[in-house]
Design an enzyme around this catalytic site. Structure first.
Site, mmCIF file in Angstrom:
data_model
loop_
_atom_site.group_PDB
_atom_site.id
_atom_site.type_symbol
_atom_site.label_atom_id
_atom_site.label_comp_id
_atom_site.label_asym_id
_atom_site.label_seq_id
_atom_site.Cartn_x
_atom_site.Cartn_y
_atom_site.Cartn_z
ATOM 1 N N ASP A 103 0.841 -1.197 0.000
ATOM 2 C CA ASP A 103 0.000 0.000 0.000
ATOM 3 C C ASP A 103 0.878 1.249 0.000
ATOM 4 O O ASP A 103 2.061 1.188 0.379
ATOM 5 C CB ASP A 103 -0.887 0.028 1.255
ATOM 6 C CG ASP A 103 -1.839 -1.167 1.306
ATOM 7 O OD1 ASP A 103 -2.160 -1.705 0.226
ATOM 8 O OD2 ASP A 103 -2.235 -1.540 2.423
HETATM 9 N N1 URA Z 1 -1.100 -6.120 3.717
HETATM 10 C C1 URA Z 1 -1.634 -4.883 3.763
HETATM 11 O O1 URA Z 1 -2.684 -4.687 4.347
HETATM 12 N N2 URA Z 1 -0.980 -3.891 3.165
HETATM 13 C C2 URA Z 1 0.197 -4.029 2.538
HETATM 14 O O2 URA Z 1 0.758 -3.070 2.013
HETATM 15 C C3 URA Z 1 0.758 -5.326 2.493
HETATM 16 C C4 URA Z 1 0.088 -6.350 3.099
#
Ligand code: URA
Length: 234
Positions: A103
């Site tokens: 993310d």
């Molecule tokens: N899980 C998440 O919620 N976000 C990420 O960036 C990676 C794994």
């Protein structure tokens, strides 16, 4: 790649013979006669010619590890945020694909390559490559709640909107607000959704490693090529 090696690969001349044609002024790089066998050539972007004829070698696949900082998006198209490939100085970025997106607000290990089969091996749950996430929670969890969460995560959780529970995973608490979660799969927003299942919220998330690859020696925003051994181990 060194120019003498490049010529030798492209023509099947020996390094010694390659140097001879260089000294004779028969080789140009980007329209300049070059006699230095140690000159570094970019196998994708530089134009190397022998007596006016172009020479080329296969560029081969690229395998890159990036220490993703927060604020960058894992996409190859221009979106709302700066994109991760802006941090990498290699040609033909458009052919790279990402193995397991992070993310925008997540930091940590991100692998990229133009080798589709390898990317599949890295991300497919079938191959069971552990991804280790370090997370900070919004609300403290007492030891009783922690114990229940550890158990539930080890059994699998049916997340909202999914048909199958998550694969058994390992949750380890460091203190009431910090934990380490080891997953062998990568569902959409998986870590945040798993913590959401316990009525909590992840405020900071960092991927420390993917399989045998960690971020040792890299600062945020740095990247490096994987070694052939690191590539082969997946
Ligand atoms: N899980 C998440 O919620 N976000 C990420 O960036 C990676 C794994």
């Amino acid at each position: 790649m060194r120019l003498d090696k490049f010529i030798s690969k492209a023509t099947e001349l020996s390094r010694k013979e390659s140097k001879k044609i260089m000294h004779a002024g028969e080789i140009t790089v980007n329209d300049q006669v070059v006699k230095d066998p140690g000159l570094h050539v970019d196998v994708v972007n530089d134009d190397v010619m022998w007596a006016g004829e172009p020479l080329s070698v296969a560029a081969g696949n690229r395998y890159i590890l990036l220490y993703k900082p927060e604020g960058f998006e894992c996409t190859l198209k221009v979106k709302e945020y700066p994109i991760v490939t802006e941090l990498i100085a290699v040609p033909e970025l458009g052919s790279l694909r990402i193995a397991g997106r992070l993310d925008v607000d997540t930091t940590g290990a991100l692998l990229m390559s133009d080798d589709g089969g390898w990317l599949h091996r890295v991300t497919s749950p079938k191959h069971e490559h552990a991804k280790v996430y370090e997370l900070t929670l919004a609300d403290a969890m007492d030891s009783d709640t922690q114990e229940k969460a550890v158990k539930k995560v080890s059994e699998g959780i049916l997340l909202e909107g999914d048909y199958e529970p998550t694969k058994p995973a390992v949750l380890e608490f460091i203190d009431e607000k910090h934990a380490r979660l080891t997953l062998e799969q990568g569902k959409y927003h998986q870590v945040k959704r798993m913590m959401g299942y316990f009525g909590n919220r992840v405020t900071e998330l960092h991927r420390a490693s993917i399989g045998h690859i960690n971020l040792e020696g890299l600062e945020k925003g740095d990247s490096r090529f994987l070694t052939p051994e690191e590539v082969a181990k997946f």
